[in-house]
Design an enzyme around this catalytic site. Structure first.
Site, PDB file in Angstrom:
ATOM      1  N   THR A  53       0.847  -1.189   0.000  1.00 12.01           N
ATOM      2  CA  THR A  53       0.000   0.000   0.000  1.00 12.01           C
ATOM      3  C   THR A  53       0.886   1.243   0.000  1.00 12.01           C
ATOM      4  O   THR A  53       2.004   1.235   0.492  1.00 12.01           O
ATOM      5  CB  THR A  53      -0.944   0.028   1.211  1.00 12.01           C
ATOM      6  OG1 THR A  53      -0.198   0.125   2.422  1.00 12.01           O
ATOM      7  CG2 THR A  53      -1.814  -1.226   1.239  1.00 12.01           C
ATOM      8  N   TYR A  59       1.518  12.657  14.375  1.00 11.21           N
ATOM      9  CA  TYR A  59       2.153  11.670  13.500  1.00 11.21           C
ATOM     10  C   TYR A  59       2.966  10.669  14.311  1.00 11.21           C
ATOM     11  O   TYR A  59       2.871   9.447  14.106  1.00 11.21           O
ATOM     12  CB  TYR A  59       3.049  12.384  12.490  1.00 11.21           C
ATOM     13  CG  TYR A  59       3.849  11.455  11.596  1.00 11.21           C
ATOM     14  CD1 TYR A  59       3.301  10.955  10.416  1.00 11.21           C
ATOM     15  CD2 TYR A  59       5.148  11.073  11.932  1.00 11.21           C
ATOM     16  CE1 TYR A  59       4.025  10.102   9.590  1.00 11.21           C
ATOM     17  CE2 TYR A  59       5.880  10.228  11.119  1.00 11.21           C
ATOM     18  CZ  TYR A  59       5.320   9.750   9.950  1.00 11.21           C
ATOM     19  OH  TYR A  59       6.050   8.895   9.150  1.00 11.21           O
ATOM     20  N   GLY A  79       2.126   2.642  -2.781  1.00 10.41           N
ATOM     21  CA  GLY A  79       3.222   2.162  -3.623  1.00 10.41           C
ATOM     22  C   GLY A  79       3.567   3.041  -4.806  1.00 10.41           C
ATOM     23  O   GLY A  79       4.241   2.575  -5.730  1.00 10.41           O
ATOM     24  N   THR A  80       3.148   4.302  -4.796  1.00 10.79           N
ATOM     25  CA  THR A  80       3.370   5.135  -5.972  1.00 10.79           C
ATOM     26  C   THR A  80       4.597   6.032  -5.867  1.00 10.79           C
ATOM     27  O   THR A  80       5.004   6.639  -6.861  1.00 10.79           O
ATOM     28  CB  THR A  80       2.156   6.031  -6.261  1.00 10.79           C
ATOM     29  OG1 THR A  80       1.913   6.885  -5.121  1.00 10.79           O
ATOM     30  CG2 THR A  80       0.919   5.190  -6.536  1.00 10.79           C
ATOM     31  N   SER A  81       5.192   6.136  -4.688  1.00  4.07           N
ATOM     32  CA  SER A  81       6.351   7.012  -4.537  1.00  4.07           C
ATOM     33  C   SER A  81       7.166   6.589  -3.329  1.00  4.07           C
ATOM     34  O   SER A  81       6.721   5.763  -2.518  1.00  4.07           O
ATOM     35  CB  SER A  81       5.921   8.482  -4.368  1.00  4.07           C
ATOM     36  OG  SER A  81       5.197   8.651  -3.165  1.00  4.07           O
ATOM     37  N   GLY A  82       8.364   7.139  -3.222  1.00  5.08           N
ATOM     38  CA  GLY A  82       9.181   6.969  -2.029  1.00  5.08           C
ATOM     39  C   GLY A  82       9.468   5.526  -1.670  1.00  5.08           C
ATOM     40  O   GLY A  82       9.797   4.689  -2.530  1.00  5.08           O
TER      41      GLY A  82
END
Length: 250
Positions: free
Chosen positions: A13, A151, A15-18
């Protein structure tokens, strides 16, 4: 490159960056069939091209249970089970005590705690016995950071999920471990630090506080995740693995 995850089904999850993108690429390179999630379709499409191999993108917000259900429906259309879940989706913003809003609290906890909880819980019917779960915590869970308390609290909660879930899942021999990155070079970090020269200055300052003398790279975190998910870590269970250049060890 080995093929430790040949014919394995892996869910990543965020999973589009970093870190998520780097880890999805690493799993795919080692033979896994990878499912990634992200909120934005254009980012998902770009990630699929970059990852290569057998990757499927499912658009969704992991703080929404219906989106998590859609993720696992997509998995079931192609595979009978899941071998690894990397519950990585998360994020946060600065807000000092005295300026914390209910919206800030709700958004951060929904994404980082609720999302992780239900990503894992809803995976259980598909997750094979003897499988592996890796959670993304953070060094902030054990060290104080100004204006970052909400956070940090979510990441402490994630770490404690691992401690408790290894007891809930012991009969199924499912291992649960947490990865805790330190300061890592990602687009999200640059955005958090204000971008441009401001972000560069903050990262340079923080690098000077790290015994390794630099900040981390997403690929370095990915290697640690793959270790925890692999059979090489077959007797590693419930740990918090810091990948931080020694940041919180001093």
């Amino acid at each position: 490159m080995t093929n430790r995850f040949e014919n394995k089904t892996v869910v990543v999850t965020g999973g589009t960056s970093g870190i998520g993108l780097a880890t999805a690429k690493a799993f795919a390179a080692e033979g896994a069939s990878v499912f990634i999630t992200g909120r934005r379709r254009e980012a998902l499409d770009a990630a699929v091209k970059e990852i290569g191999g057998r990757v499927t993108a499912v658009q969704g917000d992991m703080s929404k249970l219906a989106d998590i259900d859609r993720l696992y429906d997509a998995v079931q259309q192609k595979h009978s089970h899941i071998d690894v879940v990397f519950a990585n989706a998360g994020g946060g913003e600065f807000a000092p005590l005295g300026a914390i809003t209910e919206e800030h609290y709700q958004k951060t906890f929904d994404t980082n705690v609720k999302g992780v909880l239900f990503t894992v819980q809803k995976a259980l019917p598909l997750l094979r016995d003897g499988g592996s779960i890796v959670l993304t915590s953070s060094t902030t869970g054990v060290s104080g950071t100004p204006a970052f308390s909400v956070y940090s609290a979510t990441k402490a909660a994630v770490r404690n999920f691992a401690r408790n879930w290894i007891l809930d899942l012991k009969d199924r021999r499912i291992r649960v471990n947490a990865i805790s990155p330190g300061v890592t070079e990602t687009a999200g970090l640059n955005e958090l630090f204000g971008g441009g020269d401001q972000a560069d200055g903050t990262k340079s300052y923080l690098a000077g506080l790290i015994p390794a003398g630099r900040i981390g790279q997403p690929e370095e975190i990915a290697k640690a995740v793959l270790f925890l998910a692999s059979d090489e870590a077959s007797f590693v269970n419930g740990v918090e693995l810091f990948v931080d250049g020694g940041q919180v060890q001093i």
